[in-house]
Motif scaffolding. Structure first.
Motif, PDB file in Angstrom:
ATOM      1  N   GLU A  12       0.749   3.672   2.163  1.00 52.28           N
ATOM      2  CA  GLU A  12       1.471   3.719   3.514  1.00 52.28           C
ATOM      3  C   GLU A  12       2.560   2.763   3.948  1.00 52.28           C
ATOM      4  O   GLU A  12       3.644   3.251   4.124  1.00 52.28           O
ATOM      5  CB  GLU A  12       0.356   3.456   4.509  1.00 52.28           C
ATOM      6  CG  GLU A  12      -0.641   4.605   4.578  1.00 52.28           C
ATOM      7  CD  GLU A  12      -1.566   4.613   3.361  1.00 52.28           C
ATOM      8  OE1 GLU A  12      -1.783   3.404   2.908  1.00 52.28           O
ATOM      9  OE2 GLU A  12      -2.065   5.782   3.158  1.00 52.28           O
TER      10      GLU A  12
ATOM     11  N   LYS B  92      -4.947  11.240  -4.666  1.00 49.22           N
ATOM     12  CA  LYS B  92      -4.481  11.949  -3.809  1.00 49.22           C
ATOM     13  C   LYS B  92      -3.429  11.535  -2.953  1.00 49.22           C
ATOM     14  O   LYS B  92      -2.259  11.617  -2.535  1.00 49.22           O
ATOM     15  CB  LYS B  92      -5.549  12.382  -2.574  1.00 49.22           C
ATOM     16  CG  LYS B  92      -6.323  13.574  -3.314  1.00 49.22           C
ATOM     17  CD  LYS B  92      -7.156  14.293  -2.150  1.00 49.22           C
ATOM     18  CE  LYS B  92      -8.411  13.554  -1.966  1.00 49.22           C
ATOM     19  NZ  LYS B  92      -9.687  14.136  -1.417  1.00 49.22           N
ATOM     20  N   SER B  93      -3.715   9.913  -2.516  1.00 46.27           N
ATOM     21  CA  SER B  93      -2.965   9.271  -1.744  1.00 46.27           C
ATOM     22  C   SER B  93      -1.608   9.204  -2.467  1.00 46.27           C
ATOM     23  O   SER B  93      -0.462   9.146  -1.690  1.00 46.27           O
ATOM     24  CB  SER B  93      -3.498   8.104  -1.202  1.00 46.27           C
ATOM     25  OG  SER B  93      -3.792   7.082  -2.396  1.00 46.27           O
TER      26      SER B  93
ATOM     27  N   ARG C  38       0.393  12.322  -2.097  1.00 45.66           N
ATOM     28  CA  ARG C  38       0.965  12.451  -0.747  1.00 45.66           C
ATOM     29  C   ARG C  38       2.285  11.691  -0.749  1.00 45.66           C
ATOM     30  O   ARG C  38       3.340  12.203   0.026  1.00 45.66           O
ATOM     31  CB  ARG C  38       0.074  11.622   0.209  1.00 45.66           C
ATOM     32  CG  ARG C  38      -0.877  12.881   1.052  1.00 45.66           C
ATOM     33  CD  ARG C  38      -1.591  12.250   2.186  1.00 45.66           C
ATOM     34  NE  ARG C  38      -2.279  11.240   2.167  1.00 45.66           N
ATOM     35  CZ  ARG C  38      -3.307  11.024   1.679  1.00 45.66           C
ATOM     36  NH1 ARG C  38      -4.232  12.017   1.536  1.00 45.66           N
ATOM     37  NH2 ARG C  38      -4.070   9.838   1.858  1.00 45.66           N
TER      38      ARG C  38
ATOM     39  N   ASP D 136     -11.325   9.900  -3.647  1.00 46.14           N
ATOM     40  CA  ASP D 136      -9.866   9.448  -3.888  1.00 46.14           C
ATOM     41  C   ASP D 136      -8.985  10.442  -4.780  1.00 46.14           C
ATOM     42  O   ASP D 136      -7.761  10.450  -4.636  1.00 46.14           O
ATOM     43  CB  ASP D 136      -9.629   8.128  -4.847  1.00 46.14           C
ATOM     44  CG  ASP D 136     -10.225   6.803  -3.589  1.00 46.14           C
ATOM     45  OD1 ASP D 136     -10.158   7.119  -2.718  1.00 46.14           O
ATOM     46  OD2 ASP D 136     -10.583   5.874  -4.254  1.00 46.14           O
TER      47      ASP D 136
ATOM     48  N   THR E 197       1.008  -1.141  -0.123  1.00 44.22           N
ATOM     49  CA  THR E 197      -0.171   0.058  -0.071  1.00 44.22           C
ATOM     50  C   THR E 197       0.910   1.258  -0.092  1.00 44.22           C
ATOM     51  O   THR E 197       1.988   1.140   0.169  1.00 44.22           O
ATOM     52  CB  THR E 197      -0.966   0.002   1.282  1.00 44.22           C
ATOM     53  OG1 THR E 197      -0.101   0.059   2.263  1.00 44.22           O
ATOM     54  CG2 THR E 197      -1.705  -1.118   1.361  1.00 44.22           C
TER      55      THR E 197
END
Ligand SMILES: *[C@@H]1O[C@H](CO)[C@@H](O)[C@H](O)[C@H]1NC(C)=O
Ligand SMILES: *[C@@H]1O[C@H](CO)[C@@H](O)[C@H](O)[C@H]1NC(C)=O
Length: 313
Positions: free
Chosen positions: A132, A193-194, A197, A185, A130
């Motif tokens: 993250e 967006k993620s 980031r 999203d 992912t």
């Protein structure tokens, strides 16, 4: 350009006949010349095993048998310098290594990267991590880049441009593979967006490290080149750059919003033609920018505002 005849003419033909092409460089005074003041901007060396600096091992690197046959890949070759075999037929360096390049390196511009993009591609696309999870590895990736730059500086590099990574969340490849129906999203320009980031996290950590390097090595000129902000601007206001459909791949297949098909990427069967006017597009193949975009990026790195400080400032 200087052909070091002393190197190219001496041969050890009984041993290993190989064409060695070494591009090296020197602005040093040519030792032994009558005037003693001749300067060269670069040095190109052609030769055999006497001048070998590693090319033969690169040529043979896909065949372990062949590599093993090259005795220079075994100890004690390289024991005096490098501390390990370096694909040179000596215990240390060869003549071309020792022609004094310091001045040349100090006057040259190094572009170190962009690195990092593929590290994230592998994590996100191949390992299935992912965003993250990939972010947890960012310090490791940035550290590796910093280590490389430190080594360059130790060798004598002075002017070093360090580019960040492209805005991952705006690349048609990621948009195609990771778009969810939820509007949340996406940002207002249609990027994920993620993923952006992650890009920002990487780039800001890298930029900070570039500043730290600059403070640590005062005689260098470190420049951080900002791919992401500029490409994101191209997505936000494509018409300002002469682009349209900034999220649509020029050379690709699949149509739709992104014209990207991972099974028919540019150059693969089914995606062998480009869009009609690549100069009006940002994305060439879903990951890499078109030449038109690259030209504007180069200009903004040379003259600003997307390089800090600008290369030509
Ligand atoms: C290595 O590469 C050469 C040329 O690219 C090719 O001819 C050869 O078959 C390759 N060998 C192996 C072991 O893949
Ligand atoms: C690798 O190199 C050896 C020695 O030159 C050769 O006999 C062999 O056929 C090569 N293997 C491949 C797969 O090319």
């Amino acid at each position: 350009m200087s052909l070091l005849r002393s190197i190219s003419c001496s041969s050890l033909s009984f041993f290993f006949i190989a064409l060695v092409i070494t591009s090296s460089s020197s602005s040093a005074t040519s030792t032994g010349s009558i005037s003693g003041t001749r300067r060269y901007n670069a040095m190109f060396s052609f030769g055999d095993s006497v001048a070998e600096t590693g090319n033969i091992c690169i040529v043979s690197s896909n065949n372990s048998t062949e590599l093993d046959v090259l005795t220079c890949t075994h100890p004690p070759y390289g024991m005096t310098y490098f501390g390990k075999p370096s694909c040179r037929w000596s215990n240390g360096r060869v003549v071309v290594d020792l022609i004094e390049c310091t001045g040349f390196l100090a006057e040259s511009l190094f572009q170190f990267g962009g690195f990092g993009g593929n590290d994230y591609n592998i994590q996100l696309l191949e390992l299935g991590l992912t965003v993250e999870q990939a972010m947890e590895n960012t310090p490791l990736i940035v550290d590796a880049i910093v280590n490389g730059i430190e080594r360059l500086i130790a060798l004598g590099a002075v002017h070093i441009v360090v580019p960040g990574i492209l805005p991952t969340g705006c690349l048609p490849l990621f948009l195609t593979l990771f778009s969810q129906p939820q509007a949340t999203d996406f940002d207002q320009h249609g990027c994920l967006k993620s993923f952006n980031r992650l890009t920002e996290y990487h780039n800001s950590m890298l930029q900070k490290q570039v500043q730290i390097l600059q403070a640590k090595h005062r005689s260098t000129r470190m420049m951080y080149a900002d791919y992401s902000s500029q490409v994101y601007k191209m997505v936000q206001q494509p018409q300002e750059f002469g682009f349209r459909n900034p999220l649509e791949t020029c050379c690709g297949a699949g149509g739709g919003k992104y014209n990207f098909d991972v099974a028919a990427r540019c150059g693969m069967p089914g995606a062998t033609t480009a869009c009609r006017d690549p100069s009006a597009r940002l994305s060439w193949d879903g990951v890499h920018p078109t030449e038109a975009a690259n030209k504007m990026i180069a200009d903004a790195w040379l003259n600003g505002p997307y390089c800090t400080p600008p290369i030509l400032s």
